[in-house]
Design an enzyme around this catalytic site. Structure first.
Site, PDB file in Angstrom:
ATOM      1  N   LYS A  97      -2.701  -1.837  -2.945  1.00 53.53           N
ATOM      2  CA  LYS A  97      -3.716  -0.948  -2.356  1.00 53.53           C
ATOM      3  C   LYS A  97      -3.220   0.471  -2.573  1.00 53.53           C
ATOM      4  O   LYS A  97      -2.135   0.835  -2.117  1.00 53.53           O
ATOM      5  CB  LYS A  97      -3.886  -1.254  -0.869  1.00 53.53           C
ATOM      6  N   GLU A 142       0.811  -1.223   0.000  1.00 52.21           N
ATOM      7  CA  GLU A 142       0.000   0.000   0.000  1.00 52.21           C
ATOM      8  C   GLU A 142       0.847   1.279   0.000  1.00 52.21           C
ATOM      9  O   GLU A 142       1.196   1.810   1.060  1.00 52.21           O
ATOM     10  CB  GLU A 142      -0.922   0.010   1.233  1.00 52.21           C
TER      11      GLU A 142
HETATM   12  P1  13P Z   1      -9.010   4.685   4.805  1.00 55.68           P
HETATM   13  O1  13P Z   1      -9.987   4.149   3.795  1.00 55.68           O
HETATM   14  O2  13P Z   1      -9.645   5.298   5.994  1.00 55.68           O
HETATM   15  O3  13P Z   1      -7.935   5.527   4.169  1.00 55.68           O
HETATM   16  O4  13P Z   1      -8.261   3.420   5.414  1.00 55.68           O
HETATM   17  C1  13P Z   1      -7.802   2.429   4.595  1.00 55.68           C
HETATM   18  C2  13P Z   1      -6.489   1.971   5.020  1.00 55.68           C
HETATM   19  O5  13P Z   1      -6.287   0.789   5.179  1.00 55.68           O
HETATM   20  C3  13P Z   1      -5.428   2.960   5.216  1.00 55.68           C
HETATM   21  O6  13P Z   1      -4.204   2.338   5.430  1.00 55.68           O
END
Ligand code: 13P
Length: 333
Positions: free
Chosen positions: A219, A177
């Site tokens: 992500k 991510e």
């Molecule tokens: P948000 O959708 O609140 O950004 O959280 C998702 C997430 O996993 C952030 O690391």
């Protein structure tokens, strides 16, 4: 590494139109959200709130996986059922955040590096025994005049690769991510430039480290103007820029791509996903992995009225359902 296990897990996680719910806020982040709403910042209150999220009736119709935090994966309901056993009984995949947050990187304010590789293999052994089938590691990138620096992106990319390798050795799907933060006054074009460059660097590092690309999930943040930008982006602009950026910089063989909501307004995140799904066929499975955009209404309701689990759970399921509709390009404002 058993590549078949990784691919099957990703198939289950991205079975359209379902998506992933992130409830993996660190204790610090969870407490700061509680504080804003006047909720006591105790372990018991965090447990109670997570019980509400885990036990919501029918959520499994819309959500394929939950990402948990270390504290949460060990917790149970008030009457003693472990959260993991509840998720398993609903056939919801169990995910776990394994990074340990960020610290400053180098000399340029705003650059960050994510920590947590120490002891990762041992932690994954334990989480796997608890039923985890996927993991998450988040890197954050501030879009500013000087940031993120190439050095910062390259160093984070090396760390992503090491994390992904260890996960795959455990047959656990790594969610990689890289999040470009929405804070700031940058334009959508600046966001595009940084996201494209970062994705190139991330995938070049993953490939050099011989990470099995069909066995990971990316992500990502959407390509969108900063919250303080004078020109806010429409869903059509976000959709077009994001899909172009992903098509140009993510290998077609990636297991799947999912989005974080990143502080967008709740409905904005849904509308943006909906607009992307209207653009037609994509080379990879694409869905949501929102935290705030699905939890917000439920959290607010519960904070006001802690005894009323049912109303909060109804709001949670409604938000998840709205994003399922968006995933089919059928959500209406
Ligand atoms: P948000 O959708 O609140 O950004 O959280 C998702 C997430 O996993 C952030 O690391």
């Amino acid at each position: 590494m058993d590549t078949k296990i990784l691919i099957k897990t990703i198939d289950r996680l991205t079975k359209s139109p379902k998506g992933i719910l992130a409830i993996d806020e660190s204790t610090k982040t969870c407490n700061s959200r509680f504080e804003k709403l006047g909720v006591p910042t105790t372990e018991e209150k965090r447990r109670e709130y997570r019980e509400l999220l885990v036990t919501a009736k029918n959520i499994e119709k819309y959500i394929s996986g939950y990402i948990l935090f270390d504290e949460t994966i060990r917790q149970s309901t008030k009457d003693g059922k472990s959260f993991t056993s509840i998720l398993k009984s609903k056939k919801i995949e169990i995910g776990i955040k394994v990074d340990k947050g960020t610290i400053d990187f180098g000399n340029i304010p705003g650059d960050k590096i994510t920590e947590g590789l120490d002891g990762l293999s041992e932690r994954l052994d334990e989480y796997k025994k608890m039923g985890a089938t996927f993991a998450k590691w988040r890197g954050v990138f501030n879009i500013g005049e000087k940031t993120p620096t190439e050095e910062d992106m390259k160093t984070n990319a090396e760390v992503f690769s090491k994390y992904a390798k260890v996960c795959q050795e455990h047959d656990i799907v790594p969610i990689v991510e890289p999040e470009e933060l929405i804070d700031g006054n940058h334009s959508i074009e600046q966001c595009y430039e940084v996201s494209a460059k970062n994705l190139k660097i991330v995938f070049s590092a993953l490939k050099s480290a011989e990470v099995f690309i069909p066995g990971i999930i990316l992500k990502t943040s959407m390509v969108i103007a900063g919250t303080d930008s004078q020109k806010q982006s429409t869903p059509e602009e976000v959709a077009e820029a994001t899909i172009k950026c992903l098509k140009e910089n993510v290998p077609d063989e990636i297991g799947a791509i999912v989005f974080l909501s990143g502080g967008q307004e709740d409905e904005e995140a849904t509308l943006n996903l909906n607009a992307m799904k209207k653009l037609g066929k994509l080379p990879w499975p694409l869905t949501f992995s929102y935290g705030r955009a699905i939890q917000n209404p439920a959290l607010q309701s519960w904070a006001k009225n802690p005894a009323d689990f049912l109303t909060a759970q109804k709001l949670l399921v409604e938000a998840a359902k709205a994003n399922n509709l968006a995933n089919k390009g059928k959500y209406k404002k």
